[in-house]
Design an enzyme around this catalytic site. Structure first.
Site, PDB file in Angstrom:
ATOM      1  N   LYS A 160      -0.124   1.028  10.770  1.00 19.22           N
ATOM      2  CA  LYS A 160       0.338   2.237  11.897  1.00 19.22           C
ATOM      3  C   LYS A 160      -1.405   3.077  10.815  1.00 19.22           C
ATOM      4  O   LYS A 160      -1.292   3.395  10.142  1.00 19.22           O
ATOM      5  CB  LYS A 160       0.897   3.548  11.282  1.00 19.22           C
ATOM      6  CG  LYS A 160       1.231   4.287  12.366  1.00 19.22           C
ATOM      7  CD  LYS A 160       2.337   5.436  11.383  1.00 19.22           C
ATOM      8  CE  LYS A 160       1.487   6.351  11.047  1.00 19.22           C
ATOM      9  NZ  LYS A 160       0.672   7.308  11.707  1.00 19.22           N
TER      10      LYS A 160
ATOM     11  N   GLY B  79      -2.267   7.864   1.306  1.00 21.81           N
ATOM     12  CA  GLY B  79      -1.958   8.993   1.797  1.00 21.81           C
ATOM     13  C   GLY B  79      -1.461   9.661   1.055  1.00 21.81           C
ATOM     14  O   GLY B  79      -2.053   9.443  -0.315  1.00 21.81           O
ATOM     15  N   GLY B  80      -1.321  10.911   0.938  1.00 19.00           N
ATOM     16  CA  GLY B  80      -0.807  12.506   0.523  1.00 19.00           C
ATOM     17  C   GLY B  80       0.081  11.580  -0.386  1.00 19.00           C
ATOM     18  O   GLY B  80       1.108  10.893  -0.541  1.00 19.00           O
TER      19      GLY B  80
ATOM     20  N   TRP C  56      -6.189   9.112   6.957  1.00 18.15           N
ATOM     21  CA  TRP C  56      -7.965   9.587   8.268  1.00 18.15           C
ATOM     22  C   TRP C  56      -8.659   9.421   7.569  1.00 18.15           C
ATOM     23  O   TRP C  56      -9.889   9.375   8.318  1.00 18.15           O
ATOM     24  CB  TRP C  56      -7.038  10.311   8.175  1.00 18.15           C
ATOM     25  CG  TRP C  56      -7.112  11.631   7.961  1.00 18.15           C
ATOM     26  CD1 TRP C  56      -5.674  12.092   7.860  1.00 18.15           C
ATOM     27  CD2 TRP C  56      -7.342  12.742   7.311  1.00 18.15           C
ATOM     28  NE1 TRP C  56      -5.603  13.756   7.205  1.00 18.15           N
ATOM     29  CE2 TRP C  56      -7.136  14.038   6.663  1.00 18.15           C
ATOM     30  CE3 TRP C  56      -9.044  12.747   6.921  1.00 18.15           C
ATOM     31  CZ2 TRP C  56      -7.264  14.722   5.713  1.00 18.15           C
ATOM     32  CZ3 TRP C  56      -9.541  13.648   6.060  1.00 18.15           C
ATOM     33  CH2 TRP C  56      -8.271  14.665   5.635  1.00 18.15           C
ATOM     34  N   ASN C  57      -9.587   9.327   6.313  1.00 22.18           N
ATOM     35  CA  ASN C  57     -10.340  10.071   5.760  1.00 22.18           C
ATOM     36  C   ASN C  57     -11.591   8.142   6.036  1.00 22.18           C
ATOM     37  O   ASN C  57     -12.556   8.061   5.479  1.00 22.18           O
ATOM     38  CB  ASN C  57     -10.993   9.959   4.141  1.00 22.18           C
ATOM     39  CG  ASN C  57      -9.789  10.199   3.367  1.00 22.18           C
ATOM     40  OD1 ASN C  57      -8.659   8.801   3.676  1.00 22.18           O
ATOM     41  ND2 ASN C  57     -10.493   9.681   2.084  1.00 22.18           N
TER      42      ASN C  57
ATOM     43  N   GLU D 113      -4.795  18.684  -5.791  1.00 16.69           N
ATOM     44  CA  GLU D 113      -5.154  18.061  -4.513  1.00 16.69           C
ATOM     45  C   GLU D 113      -6.298  19.051  -3.536  1.00 16.69           C
ATOM     46  O   GLU D 113      -5.551  19.146  -2.355  1.00 16.69           O
ATOM     47  CB  GLU D 113      -5.259  17.315  -4.313  1.00 16.69           C
ATOM     48  CG  GLU D 113      -6.211  16.128  -3.456  1.00 16.69           C
ATOM     49  CD  GLU D 113      -5.621  14.632  -2.612  1.00 16.69           C
ATOM     50  OE1 GLU D 113      -4.631  14.787  -2.321  1.00 16.69           O
ATOM     51  OE2 GLU D 113      -6.577  13.095  -3.229  1.00 16.69           O
TER      52      GLU D 113
ATOM     53  N   CYS E 127     -10.310  10.334  -2.130  1.00 15.02           N
ATOM     54  CA  CYS E 127      -9.086  10.352  -2.681  1.00 15.02           C
ATOM     55  C   CYS E 127     -10.128  10.413  -3.906  1.00 15.02           C
ATOM     56  O   CYS E 127      -9.320  11.542  -5.360  1.00 15.02           O
ATOM     57  CB  CYS E 127      -8.294   9.486  -2.989  1.00 15.02           C
ATOM     58  SG  CYS E 127      -8.709   7.938  -2.576  1.00 15.02           S
TER      59      CYS E 127
ATOM     60  N   GLU F 144      -1.337   4.088  -2.419  1.00 17.65           N
ATOM     61  CA  GLU F 144      -2.212   4.428  -2.800  1.00 17.65           C
ATOM     62  C   GLU F 144      -2.651   5.927  -2.473  1.00 17.65           C
ATOM     63  O   GLU F 144      -2.633   6.418  -1.297  1.00 17.65           O
ATOM     64  CB  GLU F 144      -3.377   3.734  -2.275  1.00 17.65           C
ATOM     65  CG  GLU F 144      -4.073   2.404  -2.131  1.00 17.65           C
ATOM     66  CD  GLU F 144      -4.177   1.980  -4.022  1.00 17.65           C
ATOM     67  OE1 GLU F 144      -4.518   3.494  -4.605  1.00 17.65           O
ATOM     68  OE2 GLU F 144      -4.561   1.356  -4.560  1.00 17.65           O
ATOM     69  N   LEU F 145      -2.717   6.867  -3.870  1.00 13.70           N
ATOM     70  CA  LEU F 145      -2.163   8.315  -3.212  1.00 13.70           C
ATOM     71  C   LEU F 145      -3.120   9.100  -3.583  1.00 13.70           C
ATOM     72  O   LEU F 145      -4.115   9.132  -4.060  1.00 13.70           O
ATOM     73  CB  LEU F 145      -0.740   8.562  -3.892  1.00 13.70           C
ATOM     74  CG  LEU F 145      -0.322   7.788  -3.763  1.00 13.70           C
ATOM     75  CD1 LEU F 145       1.633   8.014  -4.628  1.00 13.70           C
ATOM     76  CD2 LEU F 145       0.157   7.438  -1.755  1.00 13.70           C
TER      77      LEU F 145
HETATM   78  P1  NAD Z   1      -0.736  11.731   4.941  1.00 14.95           P
HETATM   79  O1  NAD Z   1       0.052  10.959   3.435  1.00 14.95           O
HETATM   80  O2  NAD Z   1      -0.057  12.772   5.071  1.00 14.95           O
HETATM   81  O3  NAD Z   1      -0.834  10.579   6.113  1.00 14.95           O
HETATM   82  C1  NAD Z   1      -1.387   9.180   5.745  1.00 14.95           C
HETATM   83  C2  NAD Z   1      -0.429   8.005   6.457  1.00 14.95           C
HETATM   84  O4  NAD Z   1       1.188   8.764   6.185  1.00 14.95           O
HETATM   85  C3  NAD Z   1       0.121   8.570   8.315  1.00 14.95           C
HETATM   86  O5  NAD Z   1      -0.840   7.802   8.778  1.00 14.95           O
HETATM   87  C4  NAD Z   1       0.854   9.757   8.439  1.00 14.95           C
HETATM   88  O6  NAD Z   1       0.846   9.816   9.550  1.00 14.95           O
HETATM   89  C5  NAD Z   1       1.636   8.730   7.768  1.00 14.95           C
HETATM   90  N1  NAD Z   1       3.035   9.776   7.673  1.00 14.95           N
HETATM   91  C6  NAD Z   1       3.205  10.833   7.193  1.00 14.95           C
HETATM   92  N2  NAD Z   1       4.828  10.753   7.395  1.00 14.95           N
HETATM   93  C7  NAD Z   1       5.263   9.876   7.266  1.00 14.95           C
HETATM   94  C8  NAD Z   1       6.325   9.231   7.564  1.00 14.95           C
HETATM   95  N3  NAD Z   1       8.045  10.153   6.794  1.00 14.95           N
HETATM   96  N4  NAD Z   1       6.877   7.928   6.755  1.00 14.95           N
HETATM   97  C9  NAD Z   1       6.231   7.226   7.518  1.00 14.95           C
HETATM   98  N5  NAD Z   1       5.051   7.281   6.888  1.00 14.95           N
HETATM   99  C10 NAD Z   1       4.769   8.744   6.432  1.00 14.95           C
HETATM  100  O7  NAD Z   1      -2.084  11.317   4.354  1.00 14.95           O
HETATM  101  P2  NAD Z   1      -3.637  11.999   4.849  1.00 14.95           P
HETATM  102  O8  NAD Z   1      -3.639  13.801   4.805  1.00 14.95           O
HETATM  103  O9  NAD Z   1      -3.376  11.476   6.300  1.00 14.95           O
HETATM  104  O10 NAD Z   1      -4.755  11.991   4.068  1.00 14.95           O
HETATM  105  C11 NAD Z   1      -4.923  11.804   2.684  1.00 14.95           C
HETATM  106  C12 NAD Z   1      -4.497  11.625   1.360  1.00 14.95           C
HETATM  107  O11 NAD Z   1      -5.124  10.351   1.436  1.00 14.95           O
HETATM  108  C13 NAD Z   1      -5.394  12.450   0.486  1.00 14.95           C
HETATM  109  O12 NAD Z   1      -3.985  12.783  -0.442  1.00 14.95           O
HETATM  110  C14 NAD Z   1      -5.983  11.733  -0.672  1.00 14.95           C
HETATM  111  O13 NAD Z   1      -6.068  11.634  -1.709  1.00 14.95           O
HETATM  112  C15 NAD Z   1      -5.405  10.408  -0.087  1.00 14.95           C
HETATM  113  N6  NAD Z   1      -5.990   9.669   0.297  1.00 14.95           N
HETATM  114  C16 NAD Z   1      -5.548   8.255  -1.214  1.00 14.95           C
HETATM  115  C17 NAD Z   1      -6.616   6.721  -1.136  1.00 14.95           C
HETATM  116  C18 NAD Z   1      -6.395   6.319  -2.014  1.00 14.95           C
HETATM  117  O14 NAD Z   1      -7.072   4.917  -2.140  1.00 14.95           O
HETATM  118  N7  NAD Z   1      -5.471   6.504  -3.310  1.00 14.95           N
HETATM  119  C19 NAD Z   1      -7.584   6.357  -0.588  1.00 14.95           C
HETATM  120  C20 NAD Z   1      -7.863   7.744   0.902  1.00 14.95           C
HETATM  121  C21 NAD Z   1      -6.967   8.831   1.425  1.00 14.95           C
END
Ligand code: NAD
Length: 491
Positions: free
Chosen positions: A174, A227-228, A150-151, A384, A283, A249-250
């Site tokens: 998505k 995501g995370g 979401w960020n 984090e 991130c 990308e975590l």
């Molecule tokens: P999140 O992992 O909770 O969600 C990310 C996405 O995954 C969302 O669209 C979510 O709906 C989806 N998702 C959740 N469960 C799933 C499943 N079981 N199967 C498939 N998809 C699923 O992360 P967040 O809270 O939205 O974002 C924050 C995280 O993202 C932080 O850890 C941050 O460091 C990371 N991030 C990394 C980068 C990078 O480029 N390395 C950039 C931005 C954010």
């Protein structure tokens, strides 16, 4: 409240569930739009549409024509940058100044990868077997699932869509359930640019209901995820079952390392920008400041002085410097970490709780927080937080700085502040991170590869490296001798 629709096969459609959910404005903590609650039937339809486009109209376009579409899209985004940035700022609470900057820059990814589309070339191999001609083709993978956080909603999607489409793939995207609204406006621009129906599909909703069936769909050839790390790990396991390549990308726990020979004013600004810009919700947040002991006390005083000037408030006000946290669960998580840090014995020198300033309204605001006396083994120094919380750790020499900086499961980024070229080179070689900035922080470009070491991820986005993530190599053998060899031995 506007009730949005999803983009599937070139049509704007209601979700199969017949359900919508509210998306909240983090500044007011009030709902402001309705997001379609997608589910497996929507995912199935979207993947079928993407697969059909991949095998049909999209495949027939020349690479040059694909590139032209991407560049046209870039122009359309540039002309809509203001509107898109206002949507993002309203939906995820990030500063309008930051989102406007991102939206004005996003077209560059589409220009760059649009330019690359018709420069994807195979090789002729000077093969060691007489009478045979051997060459390679670089081919797309098929349907790519793009799942984003979401960020920085549109920037993160762009990092996937631009190279994936340039390479000839189609996409089902998505967006995060917390920041989907800009995706709908973005989808309209793909249509306007003239992309064939089904090349880009958008299915909104929750991870288990949309992300999961998308990841496991047999016709999805690749997963590109931001995501995370816990979600990333789960997605990686799902991908393994289908033997699918991934880009992950975590998260990160990046160290911003300041030596005693640094230009201190610049370093102070760099550390503030590393953790308080974007309310720490990035991130690449420099959430650990490692400070050389000879300048420790002076640096902390200067840092506090600058950080205390941060103006909080409405993210749509161009004068605001620190906005709200995007989601209520994230707000609670940040406050939990602040409590844990205090319990562990870190000394809170600034902030340390919810922001109750009048300019913060009803939003989810956390005071910019600085902890000193942080020990490398504390949770606050290892996990984090994804919020405006900085841990300051002293060090005595380069070896100790490297030991502390690398002693984390993550490896996304690091900052080094020094005037010594020897030190800059040594640190950039030995830091275990996908990006190292020297005397700067938070710089990214469409040209430069971005990605993580260790638990921060797999694969690279942006730059020439990114397009390879969306291609596979085929080796083609042609007999030119005309005499069939012995069929019972390998040629
Ligand atoms: P999140 O992992 O909770 O969600 C990310 C996405 O995954 C969302 O669209 C979510 O709906 C989806 N998702 C959740 N469960 C799933 C499943 N079981 N199967 C498939 N998809 C699923 O992360 P967040 O809270 O939205 O974002 C924050 C995280 O993202 C932080 O850890 C941050 O460091 C990371 N991030 C990394 C980068 C990078 O480029 N390395 C950039 C931005 C954010």
């Amino acid at each position: 409240m506007k009730k949005h629709q999803m983009l599937i096969g070139g049509k704007w459609v209601d979700p199969a569930s017949g359900d919508w959910f509210e998306t909240l404005n983090p500044f007011t903590a009030k709902p402001w739009a309705l997001v379609p609650r997608g589910s497996k039937p929507d995912v199935d339809r979207a993947v079928e549409a993407a697969d059909c486009a991949y095998r049909g109209e999209w495949r027939k376009l020349t690479a040059t024509a694909r590139g032209a579409l991407l560049r046209k899209l870039g122009d359309l985004i540039a002309s809509e940058a203001q509107r898109l940035s206002e949507i993002e700022s309203t939906d995820n609470g990030k500063l309008i100044a930051e989102m406007r900057g991102q939206l004005n820059y996003i077209p560059q990814w589409f220009y760059y990868f649009g330019g690359l589309a018709d420069k994807i070339e195979g090789r002729v191999i000077p093969i060691d077997k007489p009478g045979v001609f051997n060459f390679t083709r670089e081919e797309p993978l098929g349907v790519v699932a793009a799942i984003t956080a979401w960020n920085s909603p549109l920037l993160l999607a762009t990092w996937k869509l631009a190279p994936a489409l340039a390479a000839g793939n189609t996409v089902v995207w998505k967006p995060s359930e917390y920041s989907s609204i800009s995706a709908f406006a973005f989808g309209e621009l793909f249509e306007k640019a003239g992309f064939p129906p089904g090349v880009v599909n958008i299915v909104t909703g929750f991870g288990p209901e949309v992300g999961e069936p998308l990841t496991t769909h047999p016709k999805v050839a690749k997963i590109a995820f931001t995501g995370g790390d816990k979600t990333g790990e789960h997605i990686y396991q799902m991908a393994a079952k289908g033997i699918k390549p991934v880009t992950l990308e975590l998260g990160g726990k990046s160290a911003n390392i300041v030596f005693d020979d640094a230009e201190l004013d610049d370093a102070v600004k760099g550390v503030v920008s590393g953790i308080f810009a974007a309310t720490g919700q990035t991130c690449i947040a420099g959430s650990r400041a490692l400070i050389h002991r000879p300048i420790y006390a002076e640096f902390v005083e200067r840092l506090l002085a600058l950080a205390k000037t941060a103006r909080m408030g409405d993210p749509l006000d161009p004068g605001t410097q620190v906005g709200p946290v995007t989601t209520q669960p994230q707000y609670n998580k940040i406050l939990d970490y602040i409590r844990i840090a205090k319990e562990e014995g870190a000394v809170c020198r600034m902030g340390g709780g919810p922001a109750k300033r009048p300019e913060c309204g009803a939003g989810w605001f956390v005071e910019p927080t600085i902890f000193t006396d942080v020990k490398p083994e504390m949770r606050i120094a290892n996990e984090e937080v994804f919020g405006p919380v900085l841990s300051i750790i002293p060090f005595d020499d380069e070896e100790e700085a490297l030991r502390i900086a690398n002693n984390t499961v993550y490896g996304l980024a690091a900052g080094v502040w020094t005037k010594s070229i020897r030190r800059a080179l040594l640190m950039s070689e030995r830091l275990e991170a996908g990006t190292v900035w020297v005397n700067t922080y938070r710089a990214v470009s469409y040209m430069s590869p971005f990605g993580g070491y260790k638990r921060s991820g797999i694969g690279r986005e942006s730059g020439l490296d990114a397009i390879r993530e969306y291609l596979q190599t085929k080796s083609v053998w042609i007999d030119i001798a005309g005499n069939a060899p012995n069929p019972f031995v390998m040629r």
